[in-house]
Every structure is written in structure tokens, then in C-alpha cells.
Design an enzyme around this catalytic site. Structure first.
Site, PDB file in Angstrom:
ATOM      1  N   PRO A   1     -37.791  44.632  30.044  1.00 31.89           N
ATOM      2  CA  PRO A   1     -38.175  43.483  30.830  1.00 31.89           C
ATOM      3  C   PRO A   1     -39.442  42.652  30.516  1.00 31.89           C
ATOM      4  O   PRO A   1     -39.582  41.545  30.701  1.00 31.89           O
ATOM      5  CB  PRO A   1     -38.397  44.129  32.453  1.00 31.89           C
ATOM      6  CG  PRO A   1     -38.081  45.381  32.475  1.00 31.89           C
ATOM      7  CD  PRO A   1     -37.942  46.036  31.103  1.00 31.89           C
TER       8      PRO A   1
ATOM      9  N   GLU B   1     -39.205  53.526  34.608  1.00 28.55           N
ATOM     10  CA  GLU B   1     -40.091  52.617  34.951  1.00 28.55           C
ATOM     11  C   GLU B   1     -40.514  51.872  33.540  1.00 28.55           C
ATOM     12  O   GLU B   1     -41.117  50.947  33.414  1.00 28.55           O
ATOM     13  CB  GLU B   1     -41.102  52.988  35.590  1.00 28.55           C
ATOM     14  CG  GLU B   1     -41.054  53.024  37.250  1.00 28.55           C
ATOM     15  CD  GLU B   1     -40.385  51.871  37.845  1.00 28.55           C
ATOM     16  OE1 GLU B   1     -41.219  50.796  37.745  1.00 28.55           O
ATOM     17  OE2 GLU B   1     -39.339  52.036  38.118  1.00 28.55           O
TER      18      GLU B   1
ATOM     19  N   ARG C   1     -20.145  38.131  17.315  1.00 28.25           N
ATOM     20  CA  ARG C   1     -19.205  37.110  17.135  1.00 28.25           C
ATOM     21  C   ARG C   1     -19.863  35.975  16.235  1.00 28.25           C
ATOM     22  O   ARG C   1     -18.909  35.127  16.000  1.00 28.25           O
ATOM     23  CB  ARG C   1     -18.911  36.410  18.507  1.00 28.25           C
ATOM     24  CG  ARG C   1     -20.281  36.025  19.346  1.00 28.25           C
ATOM     25  CD  ARG C   1     -19.696  35.463  20.765  1.00 28.25           C
ATOM     26  NE  ARG C   1     -19.060  34.409  20.635  1.00 28.25           N
ATOM     27  CZ  ARG C   1     -19.399  33.087  20.080  1.00 28.25           C
ATOM     28  NH1 ARG C   1     -20.379  32.966  19.824  1.00 28.25           N
ATOM     29  NH2 ARG C   1     -18.512  32.087  20.222  1.00 28.25           N
TER      30      ARG C   1
END
Ligand code: 9D3
Length: 259
Positions: free
Chosen positions: A94, A122, A160
Site C-alpha cells: 500500500p 500488516e 497484454r
């Protein structure tokens, strides 16, 4: 491209790469996806991969040793040919920088191998971020339970873009975001469905008029849904004129544009 995924939940990845374009890319040996269980890089009886944070606090962290051992043995195994592009060692976290289409293009162009480390709990001991990885990546500002789904997102988005993965007619260059705008709406048969008719111009066969309608529709959609994209988009004088007309006719509550 070879993708190595490091995770404490290897079963998570049975399925996501077994369909559609990614499955075909694997069958054609355009990509290789190898999933590794972090627990197999531990030597204690219980294969422990986590521990409590120094200084206290909630939750557990992934220990550094299994991650370092896994990455270092993978890098040693793929004895780097001088011609080969370097490996990217990516921590999904994050705290990472935002994964964008431009980042996907950079990985696809600059690397022939990606080692993706999926965080859990965490987080991960900071020495991994400081001394092992080349990139720390987040897929967006929402909280997930781990880095596995973000790793799938990265594999999908990078795959892709690789040569020969998409059919020759469906080039990755024509994607939404490549010119900085959202895609225009698309319609297929039937021309009339319930009360809703397909715009006449799309059925007319008039290519120049269709192109103009699509450009206007893309501008309108982008103004409504993602006005932030218009700041960086490549816009002609006519584009700006159309946008001004749309802005005048928009109800204030219809737009998410900040003023
Ligand atoms: C209280 C601090 N939290 C950080 C926002 C702790 C925390 C929450 C969730 C630590 C790790 C996680 C698990 N998420 C990921 O590993 C993750 C993630 C994400 O949650 N959102 C967007 N991208 C990513 S990439 C990895």
C-alpha cells in the site's frame, strides 16, 4: 516475460492465469508464470514466515529471510545473459507508487523478468523495501488483504502489452488512456433494444461522421467520469470547443469536475 510470484498463498493463483488472453500467452510461450510458496524458503519445523513488529503494534509482518532467500535464489538461477533485459523485483504494498498504464508499459519494455513479492498481514520487514527490490507498487487507494490480487493485476496489464500477445488487429496502442481520454461508448445489434436505439450515425456507415461522433462521445464521457484526465490529455482546438459546449449544458450535479 517470465513472472515469478512469491506468496504464502500459492493456491490463490490457480485460476486467474488459466483463461483468455493470459492463458493463450502462456500456451504460446510468450509468458511464463511460476508461483513460489514463501514457506518453502524456511528451515524451521513450522515453516514460519511472519513475526511480531519491533516496538510493538498490531498484527504480524513477513520476515525478511525467506523473501531474501527466494529472490536471491531466483536471480541466481536465471543466470543473466548479457543480451537479456534485467529482472524487476517488485514489492506489492500500500506504500508503493501508483501502478498506471505508463508503469505497465515500462515493465513490458524494459524487463524480461518480473519477480513479484506479495505482502500479507500488516506488511513486510522494511529491509526488503530498502535492500532487495527495484520497485514498490500499489494498485490504488483502497485497502486489500494482501498483495496477491495486485500481483495478478500487474501480470495481466503487462502481459497484454507484450509483442504478439494481442491479435495483430487489436493493438494495445488503441487503448483507453493511450491518448489520455476514456473510450467512447460501443453498441452492437440489435439496433433497437427495448426503448433504446443505437445512435443513427453509427449505423449510417459514414466513417468521418462516426469518427467525429466517437471523439465527441469520448470527450463527454471523460468530462463526466474522469475530468482529472483532461488536464494531461492531448486536445485540439475543436476538442476544447466541444468540451466548452458540454460544460455549458451539463447540470452541476452531473459532473465530478472540481472548480
Ligand atoms: C494500517 C496500515 N495499513 C496500510 C494501509 C496496513 C496494511 C493494510 C493492508 C498493510 C497491508 C495491507 C495489504 N495490502 C497490500 O498488501 C497491497 C495493496 C493494497 O492494500 N491496496 C492497493 N494496492 C496494494 S499492493 C499491496
Amino acid at each position: 516475460m517470465r513472472f515469478d510470484l512469491l506468496t504464502i498463498f500459492p493456491e490463490f493463483f490457480s485460476g486467474p492465469f488459466d483463461f483468455g488472453i493470459v492463458k493463450r500467452a502462456r500456451q504460446q510461450n510468450l509468458i511464463e508464470v511460476v508461483v513460489h510458496d514463501l514457506r518453502s524458503f524456511t528451515f524451521d519445523r513450522h515453516h514460519i514466515v511472519d513475526d511480531r513488529p519491533f516496538g510493538g503494534g498490531d498484527g504480524m509482518l513477513l520476515k525478511p529471510e525467506p523473501i531474501f532467500l527466494a529472490v536471491e535464489s531466483l536471480l541466481a538461477e536465471g543466470a543473466q545473459l548479457p543480451s537479456e533485459k534485467p529482472a524487476a523485483v517488485v514489492l506489492l504494498s500500500p506504500q508503493g507508487r501508483l501502478f498506471t498504464q505508463a508503469e505497465a508499459v515500462r515493465f513490458a519494455c524494459d524487463h524480461s523478468r518480473m519477480i513479484l513479492i506479495c505482502g500479507r498481514y500488516e506488511g513486510v520487514d522494511e529491509r526488503v523495501a530498502e535492500h532487495l527490490i527495484t520497485d514498490e507498487i500499489s494498485i490504488g487507494d483502497y485497502v486489500l488483504t494482501g498483495g496477491e490480487i495486485p500481483a495478478m493485476v500487474v501480470v495481466d496489464a503487462v502481459t497484454r502489452l507484450l509483442p504478439n500477445v494481442l491479435g495483430s488487429d487489436t493493438s494495445a496502442i488503441h487503448d483507453s488512456f493511450s491518448d489520455g481520454l476514456l473510450d467512447s461508448p460501443h453498441f452492437t445489434r440489435p439496433a433497437q433494444f427495448r426503448d433504446w436505439a443505437v445512435p443513427d450515425v453509427l449505423i449510417s456507415g459514414h466513417h468521418a461522421e462516426v469518427a467525429k461522433w466517437r471523439r465527441k462521445a469520448a470527450l463527454r464521457k471523460t468530462l463526466l467520469m474522469r475530468p482529472d484526465l483532461l488536464v494531461k490529455a492531448e486536445l485540439s482546438d475543436l476538442d476544447r470547443q466541444w468540451l466548452d459546449e458540454f460544460r455549458k449544458t451539463l447540470k452541476p450535479e452531473e459532473s465530478f469536475e472540481k472548480d
